[in-house]
Design a protein around this motif. Sequence first.
Motif, short mmCIF file in Angstrom:
data_model
loop_
_atom_site.label_atom_id
_atom_site.label_comp_id
_atom_site.label_asym_id
_atom_site.label_seq_id
_atom_site.Cartn_x
_atom_site.Cartn_y
_atom_site.Cartn_z
N ASP A 70 43.70 31.32 35.09
CA ASP A 70 42.61 30.65 34.15
C ASP A 70 42.80 29.24 33.99
O ASP A 70 43.61 28.58 34.69
N LYS A 71 41.77 28.87 33.09
CA LYS A 71 41.52 27.29 32.94
C LYS A 71 42.93 26.67 32.19
O LYS A 71 42.96 25.47 32.23
N GLU A 72 43.61 27.52 31.77
CA GLU A 72 44.76 26.98 30.78
C GLU A 72 45.86 27.17 31.95
O GLU A 72 47.12 26.71 31.42
N ASN A 73 45.63 27.11 33.19
CA ASN A 73 46.84 26.83 34.01
C ASN A 73 47.86 27.93 33.96
O ASN A 73 49.10 27.67 34.18
N ARG A 74 47.69 29.05 33.51
CA ARG A 74 48.62 30.19 33.25
C ARG A 74 48.80 30.98 34.91
O ARG A 74 47.46 30.98 35.53
N THR A 75 49.75 31.11 35.04
CA THR A 75 49.99 31.89 36.34
C THR A 75 50.80 33.48 35.87
O THR A 75 51.18 33.82 34.95
N VAL A 76 50.45 34.17 37.15
CA VAL A 76 51.08 35.49 37.14
C VAL A 76 51.86 35.78 38.36
O VAL A 76 51.61 35.19 39.29
N LEU A 77 52.94 36.33 37.99
CA LEU A 77 54.22 36.31 39.10
C LEU A 77 53.72 37.56 39.83
O LEU A 77 53.21 38.55 39.42
N LEU A 78 53.85 37.50 41.21
CA LEU A 78 53.66 38.75 42.15
C LEU A 78 54.80 39.18 42.76
O LEU A 78 55.56 38.41 43.46
#
Length: 180
Positions: A70-78
Amino acid sequence: MNKFHVSVLLVTTIFMLIGCDPSATNPNVVFSEHKQDPIEELEMTADVDHSRLSYKETFYVPIYSDIYIDKENRTVLLSATLSVRNTTLKKSLYVNKIDYYDTDGTLIKSYLNAPLELPAMGTLNYIVEKEETKGGSGANFIIEVEGMDETVKPVIEAVMLGNFSNKAFAFSTEGTPVAH
């Protein structure tokens, strides 16, 4: 010492011993058919006569260790599963290199100590856990293969899985031949 204390001591000792064995938590060992690292299981002990092998190719396989959501630059680990498949009915595929690189192109790990032989119609699956964050969003594998002739062409793919909130997602990438 009463039975309760002995039981607690015994359970604690067992957990400590299990915790010392990295293969007990390695998904590549846990999910393999023979409870052994699939790469080590396929590594060859005898040398291959490379002069008899006319097909040789190197593949680049993109792996996404994380993605932006998202635009808040959050990331999800894969998590990722690398899959190397021998598509021939009668000939072996030889894998000489499986190297893992990070986003900046720095070698993180060479997975092979010796070449491995993938039998006809055989598949090597190798898991990169989502907790492995060294690779970054631009991680990749370089895989070098050889075969008897041009009919021994592998299918090399990676499948990434992740979740965010109550949503799960998966996508795949394909290995691309690269020039030497």
